[in-house]
Enzyme design. Structure first.
Site, mmCIF file in Angstrom:
data_model
loop_
_atom_site.group_PDB
_atom_site.id
_atom_site.type_symbol
_atom_site.label_atom_id
_atom_site.label_comp_id
_atom_site.label_asym_id
_atom_site.label_seq_id
_atom_site.Cartn_x
_atom_site.Cartn_y
_atom_site.Cartn_z
ATOM 1 N N GLY A 1 0.922 -1.132 -0.031
ATOM 2 C CA GLY A 1 0.054 -0.106 0.023
ATOM 3 C C GLY A 1 0.820 1.302 0.124
ATOM 4 C CB CYS B 1 -0.776 3.786 -7.321
ATOM 5 S SG CYS B 1 -0.257 5.803 -8.167
ATOM 6 C CB THR C 1 9.599 -11.277 -5.963
ATOM 7 O OG1 THR C 1 8.500 -10.523 -6.079
ATOM 8 C CG2 THR C 1 9.248 -12.307 -4.843
ATOM 9 C CB THR D 1 2.142 -6.859 -8.612
ATOM 10 O OG1 THR D 1 1.412 -5.754 -8.168
ATOM 11 C CG2 THR D 1 3.349 -6.830 -7.842
HETATM 12 C C1 LIG Z 1 6.877 -6.030 -1.405
HETATM 13 C C2 LIG Z 1 6.744 -5.261 -2.750
HETATM 14 C C3 LIG Z 1 6.654 -3.990 -2.660
HETATM 15 C C4 LIG Z 1 6.781 -3.482 -4.044
HETATM 16 N N1 LIG Z 1 6.812 -1.931 -3.975
HETATM 17 C C5 LIG Z 1 6.657 -1.251 -5.204
HETATM 18 C C6 LIG Z 1 6.689 0.328 -5.280
HETATM 19 O O1 LIG Z 1 6.685 0.924 -4.194
HETATM 20 N N2 LIG Z 1 6.699 0.845 -6.280
HETATM 21 C C7 LIG Z 1 6.574 -0.062 -7.616
HETATM 22 O O2 LIG Z 1 6.325 0.975 -8.548
HETATM 23 N N3 LIG Z 1 6.370 -1.170 -7.384
HETATM 24 C C8 LIG Z 1 6.574 -2.064 -6.158
HETATM 25 N N4 LIG Z 1 6.561 -3.398 -6.349
HETATM 26 C C9 LIG Z 1 6.574 -3.917 -7.621
HETATM 27 C C10 LIG Z 1 7.855 -4.321 -8.124
HETATM 28 O O3 LIG Z 1 8.721 -3.307 -8.258
HETATM 29 C C11 LIG Z 1 7.838 -5.268 -9.290
HETATM 30 O O4 LIG Z 1 7.295 -4.405 -10.454
HETATM 31 C C12 LIG Z 1 6.845 -6.509 -9.202
HETATM 32 O O5 LIG Z 1 7.014 -7.076 -7.959
HETATM 33 C C13 LIG Z 1 7.258 -7.421 -10.400
HETATM 34 O O6 LIG Z 1 8.456 -7.796 -10.310
HETATM 35 P P1 LIG Z 1 8.981 -9.210 -9.461
HETATM 36 O O7 LIG Z 1 8.154 -10.396 -9.857
HETATM 37 O O8 LIG Z 1 10.422 -9.182 -9.969
HETATM 38 O O9 LIG Z 1 8.945 -8.859 -8.165
HETATM 39 C C14 LIG Z 1 6.743 -3.954 -5.162
HETATM 40 C C15 LIG Z 1 6.426 -5.471 -5.235
HETATM 41 C C16 LIG Z 1 6.615 -5.900 -4.140
HETATM 42 C C17 LIG Z 1 6.773 -7.554 -3.850
#
Ligand SMILES: Cc1cc2nc3c(=O)[nH]c(=O)nc-3n(C[C@H](O)[C@H](O)[C@H](O)COP(=O)(O)O)c2cc1C
Length: 313
Positions: A70, A127, A263, A190
């Site tokens: 969030g 968002c 991740t 995500t």
């Molecule tokens: C715990 C967590 C926090 C995240 N916080 C943000 C954020 O602040 N801003 C953003 O643009 N994406 C955020 N993301 C999304 C990641 O930057 C990324 O785009 C997404 O997790 C997909 O990549 P991955 O599968 O390699 O994690 C967050 C993801 C996770 C898991």
């Protein structure tokens, strides 16, 4: 010697590997050599303080995780006073991820982060917008064009648009971001999901829905990168389930110019460094002098059908 450098608009990165926003923080300095990364991407900063979503905020799922963090944030003053100075002693360019509730706030965040030490801004438009229907900015091509256009006009720094996969036609949204002047699109954030505890019948996340990340989403995001690469000419930075050099190569073959690791760093904090080393090994094994040669180089014959809409099984 293999050349891993890659160009994102006006920025030349030493290599294509950078962290996904929100999955990386200053503490990793104790674990890896931060100077080896292609770039830094910060946790999304917001104009003011935000406490984030109700707990629990994380749930493990098969081959992935759901989060409903969030966007907790200490606000722009903390970002400028603490985060930017921390990164200024390292060589990779700093990408300031920003998030906001309205187009005007995004515009002022673009101005606010245009300070010494910040090379570009990543607009987390995945968002919700408080001005439209409460859905993500990047679910609407027209809102995407407006918000990115206003940010581009407000700063001399490059703007990267981070798109959401939770939309009907991500390529259309990528085109809107390109038309508005984005130097790159980040594909993608995500994927919305839910998990339920069958014993208590309660959702596993305090806010019911959350964003799915990790290997579970990789093939979906790979398809989106491929679609976007065929639709825009600005660079695409891939984000979704990337954890190894092999994953990075897969995304680059589909058309990505760089890759964010998110991740995977929670499981292997050294994943980004292993990916960089693995890219060198891959290039050496295949006689590739410059990693950029593989961007969009997936081989398929003209007669291979490319089905971008499901036709059933
Ligand atoms: C715990 C967590 C926090 C995240 N916080 C943000 C954020 O602040 N801003 C953003 O643009 N994406 C955020 N993301 C999304 C990641 O930057 C990324 O785009 C997404 O997790 C997909 O990549 P991955 O599968 O390699 O994690 C967050 C993801 C996770 C898991």
């Amino acid at each position: 010697m293999v050349d891993l450098s890659t160009r994102i608009g006006s920025l030349l990165l030493d290599n294509p590997i950078m962290p996904g926003s929100g999955t990386f923080a200053e503490g990793l300095d104790d674990v890896i050599d931060l100077n080896r990364l292609g770039a830094f991407v910060t946790k999304s900063a917001t104009p003011g303080y935000r406490s984030g979503n109700p707990i629990p905020r994380i749930a493990e799922t098969p081959s992935g995780m759901l989060n409903s963090i969030g966007l907790p944030s200490k606000g722009i003053d903390d970002f400028l006073g603490r985060i930017v100075p921390f990164y200024s002693r390292f060589s990779p360019p700093l990408i300031a991820s920003v998030s906001a509730d309205t187009i005007a706030e995004f515009e002022s965040m673009a101005t606010a982060v245009s300070v010494a030490g910040v090379a570009a801004s990543e607009a987390n438009i995945s968002c919700p917008t408080l001005e439209e229907d409460g859905r993500a900015f990047a679910m609407h091509p027209d809102v995407t064009e407006q918000v990115i256009g206003r940010m581009v006009a407000a700063t001399d720094r490059p703007i990267w648009a981070k798109l959401t996969p939770n939309t009907g036609d991500i390529a259309e949204v990528a085109r809107a971001a390109e038309a508005a002047g984005a130097e790159a699109v980040v594909v993608a954030n995500t994927i919305l999901g839910i998990a339920i505890d069958t014993e208590t019948r309660r959702p596993l996340l305090g806010s019911v829905t959350g964003g799915l990340s990790g290997p579970a989403i990789r093939p979906i995001i790979l398809r989106m990168v491929y679609q976007c690469a065929r639709s825009v000419s600005i660079p695409i930075i891939a984000s979704g389930g990337i954890g190894t050099a092999k994953d990075v190569v897969e995304f680059m073959l589909a058309g990505a110019t760089a890759a964010q690791i998110g991740t995977a760093s929670f499981i292997h904090p050294t994943a980004m460094i292993s990916a960089i080393d693995g890219l060198v090994a891959y290039c050496e094994r295949h006689g590739i002098a410059h990693i950029a040669e593989i961007i969009g180089a997936m081989e398929h014959t003209e007669s291979d059908p490319v089905l971008l809409t499901p036709i059933g099984s």
